[in-house]
Design an enzyme around this catalytic site. Structure first.
Site, PDB file in Angstrom:
ATOM      1  N   TYR A  74       1.008  -0.962  -0.007  1.00  0.00           N
ATOM      2  CA  TYR A  74       0.135  -0.053   0.097  1.00  0.00           C
ATOM      3  C   TYR A  74       0.817   1.359   0.058  1.00  0.00           C
ATOM      4  O   TYR A  74       0.755   2.307   0.827  1.00  0.00           O
ATOM      5  CB  TYR A  74      -0.921  -0.046   1.285  1.00  0.00           C
ATOM      6  CG  TYR A  74      -1.761  -1.154   1.404  1.00  0.00           C
ATOM      7  CD1 TYR A  74      -3.010  -1.306   0.877  1.00  0.00           C
ATOM      8  CD2 TYR A  74      -1.101  -2.162   2.434  1.00  0.00           C
ATOM      9  CE1 TYR A  74      -3.639  -2.666   1.156  1.00  0.00           C
ATOM     10  CE2 TYR A  74      -1.845  -3.519   2.447  1.00  0.00           C
ATOM     11  CZ  TYR A  74      -3.086  -3.591   1.972  1.00  0.00           C
ATOM     12  OH  TYR A  74      -3.735  -4.782   2.249  1.00  0.00           O
ATOM     13  N   ASP A 109       0.565  -0.464   5.174  1.00  0.00           N
ATOM     14  CA  ASP A 109       0.035   1.145   5.498  1.00  0.00           C
ATOM     15  C   ASP A 109      -1.310   1.018   4.596  1.00  0.00           C
ATOM     16  O   ASP A 109      -1.476   1.722   3.825  1.00  0.00           O
ATOM     17  CB  ASP A 109       0.902   1.993   4.961  1.00  0.00           C
ATOM     18  CG  ASP A 109       0.386   3.445   5.420  1.00  0.00           C
ATOM     19  OD1 ASP A 109      -0.708   3.529   6.418  1.00  0.00           O
ATOM     20  OD2 ASP A 109       0.833   4.201   4.989  1.00  0.00           O
ATOM     21  N   CYS A 148      -4.017   3.941  10.069  1.00  0.00           N
ATOM     22  CA  CYS A 148      -4.999   5.067  10.393  1.00  0.00           C
ATOM     23  C   CYS A 148      -6.303   4.748  11.116  1.00  0.00           C
ATOM     24  O   CYS A 148      -6.877   5.796  11.303  1.00  0.00           O
ATOM     25  CB  CYS A 148      -5.322   6.019   9.072  1.00  0.00           C
ATOM     26  SG  CYS A 148      -5.894   5.109   7.881  1.00  0.00           S
ATOM     27  N   GLU A 195      -2.944   7.682  14.613  1.00  0.00           N
ATOM     28  CA  GLU A 195      -2.278   6.676  13.812  1.00  0.00           C
ATOM     29  C   GLU A 195      -1.576   5.809  14.707  1.00  0.00           C
ATOM     30  O   GLU A 195      -1.136   6.039  15.844  1.00  0.00           O
ATOM     31  CB  GLU A 195      -1.289   7.178  13.013  1.00  0.00           C
ATOM     32  CG  GLU A 195      -1.679   8.117  12.147  1.00  0.00           C
ATOM     33  CD  GLU A 195      -2.125   7.647  10.573  1.00  0.00           C
ATOM     34  OE1 GLU A 195      -2.985   8.226   9.752  1.00  0.00           O
ATOM     35  OE2 GLU A 195      -1.309   6.691   9.848  1.00  0.00           O
TER      36      GLU A 195
END
Ligand SMILES: C[S@@+](CC[C@H](N)C(=O)[O-])C[C@H]1O[C@@H](n2cnc3c(N)ncnc32)[C@H](O)[C@@H]1O
Length: 519
Positions: A379, A447, A474, A512
């Protein structure tokens, strides 16, 4: 009152009817009726046909904001020993109420805030009748406070309310810290009244709770203490991207529209001239773009979202870009990045050197403490981690679904003289079909978007088992769910080394989370 068998009882129907005590009946019957009095029936209000509407509970994704809130409510109830059945609102009854008729329980009510939800609101609880409670979510209210609130919406597990007044403030609250005149109306920030140190601890607690409630299958002893949240060097003026918007009604605009962000709990836009968490450059851009819309309001047929993105012409000279087609330049430490203004890039530059250094430091191999030979950046977007971690591995491969982002990832590697990185357009779920490295010499960065990783991704990760995993997220709730999946699988070789929050968005509830796993 007497209960007597009804006259249809003889037909075998088990009917009963209520008969008033005889004394009352006899007094009514004995009333003399004047001979010539005209008897007209009393006017009756027209019969309201209340159609009972069906209510079907919409499915809620447990890792969405709504799912997380419901989960927070359920755990609060559990901690208070209150059964869910004692708080649930009758949605069928609610939706069947005649339009405009206020709900008798909608207040205003004075309520004690018993907990803080992970999505920023206070959670209040009050008793409406013995053993019957209502849960109420109140924005801008803090755990421990007593507040006055007015309900405006009903959901199955809770009422949603506006904060009217803080009756007893929390010792944590300091309203002098509020830097925005729209705080309390705007849906952007939740925590401006909280000292920064407390915000960081609240976010740490969100991570603790996420692993407690979304990774229930893992024994607590298998998880390390969540480390203190890494602070953002800038707590205001940090957002390098703002996207204010405006609406246009069907009949067009008769005056300049409100341009800004959503009003908390409403579908309306709040007119905002300045946003204190945005950088001075994007705020300047906001002033110019607002003027442009004000000067041309009559020509708009539809509402729009304005893009305001900081763009570094040089490390010192910055402008605000407003076109999605323009290319943004950004500097992070010694690295230079470019990406299309409309594509994904992190929005708080001040914290990026800390995050990238943390990820780089954590890709070292567990057995030897040496740098990995291979680094897989899944990602990868436009190559933020692949490029900044390229010095810590012999070779780097990035995978990303967006063709445009991959083109910029390659460009960013080239621009920074990175010779050991290559990028693939494709699904991260299939990356190990293409990577044929020795797992013991391989580290991986994950991610994903907010929804987290698909099962297919986690299965291939478990099959391949690279020695080190740095999972940046996130949405700590989907991260906790994914880590539970990994640790609970019979193929699992990992233990969790560390979990730490990074405060990308001070003054808001967002956090995060970076989890490090090693074999
Ligand atoms: C949270 S962003 C991270 C980007 C990058 N790591 C960064 O920090 O700039 C998630 C990225 O995953 C990409 N993405 C979403 N689904 C994907 C998939 N199934 N396979 C590969 N990439 C995906 C998105 O296009 C987006 O660029």
């Amino acid at each position: 009152m007497l209960l007597r068998a009804g006259r249809f009882g003889s037909f075998g129907l088990p009917l009963f009817r209520i008969i008033r005590p005889f004394t009352v009946m006899s007094s009514v019957m004995s009333e003399p009726v004047p001979a010539k009095r005209e008897i007209s029936p009393p006017p009756r209000p027209p019969k309201k046909k209340v159609k009972v509407k069906k209510y079907k509970e919409p499915p809620v994704d447990p890792v969405s904001s709504e799912g997380v809130l419901i989960n927070d409510i359920k755990s609060l109830l559990q901690s208070k020993g209150i059964s869910e059945q004692n708080v649930i609102n009758d949605m069928q009854e609610f939706f069947s109420r005649p339009k405009g008729e206020p709900h008798p329980e909608h207040g205003p009510v004075t309520v004690k805030i018993e907990g803080q939800s992970s999505v920023g609101d206070g959670i209040g609880l009050y008793e409406v009748s013995p053993d019957r409670y209502r849960v109420i979510t109140v924005p801008f209210a803090l755990a421990g406070e007593t507040v006055e609130a007015k309900v405006f919406k009903t959901f199955k597990y809770y009422f949603q309310a506006d904060l009217i007044k803080v009756v007893t403030p929390s010792p944590v609250r300091n309203n002098d810290l509020i830097k925005c005149k729209y705080f309390g109306q705007c849906s952007g920030c939740q925590y401006q009244m909280i000292p920064y140190e407390n915000q960081l601890e609240m976010k740490r607690q969100v991570i603790v709770n996420a692993f407690k409630h979304y990774a229930t299958g893992i024994d607590r002893s298998r998880l390390p203490e969540v480390l203190p949240t890494m602070a953002s060097p800038l707590t205001h003026g940090y957002r390098t991207k703002l996207t204010p918007h405006f609406d246009v009604p069907r009949q067009g605009l008769q005056a300049p529209p409100p341009i800004g962000f959503g009003i908390k709990g409403q579908k309306k836009v709040l007119d905002i001239e300045e946003c204190p968490i945005g950088t001075s450059i994007v705020n300047k851009g906001m002033t110019e773009q607002r003027k442009h819309v004000h000067d041309n309001y009559a020509s708009y047929k539809r509402g729009a979202t304005l893009l305001l993105r900081e763009n570094a012409l040089t490390p010192e000279e910055r402008v605000c870009t407003t076109s999605t087609k323009e290319i943004i330049t950004e500097y992070i430490d010694q690295f230079k990045f470019q990406y299309p203004a409309g594509s994904f890039f992190q929005n708080n530059n001040s914290i990026l050197p800390l995050v990238t250094a943390y990820v780089r430091d954590n890709i070292v191999l567990p057995s030897t403490g040496k740098l990995p030979k291979y680094l897989v950046d899944t990602y990868c977007g436009s190559g933020l981690f692949a490029v900044t971690c390229s010095t810590a591995s012999e070779s780097v491969i990035g995978v990303e679904i967006s063709k445009d982002s991959v083109a910029y990832a390659q460009k960013n590697a080239d621009m920074n003289g990175v010779k050991n990185a290559s990028f693939i357009v494709g699904e991260a779920e299939k990356i190990f079909e293409k990577v044929n490295t020795n797992p013991e010499d391989t580290s991986i960065i994950i991610d994903p978007p907010r929804k987290g990783c698909d099962k297919a991704f986690l299965d291939q990760l478990l099959d391949f088992s690279p020695a080190k995993v740095v999972y940046v997220s996130c949405n700590v709730h989907s991260q906790a769910r994914d880590i539970e999946y990994i640790l609970s699988d019979p193929r699992n070789k990992y233990k969790v080394e560390s979990i730490r929050g990074f405060d990308f968005f001070p003054q808001t509830h967002h956090v995060e989370s970076v989890a490090v796993l090693s074999t």
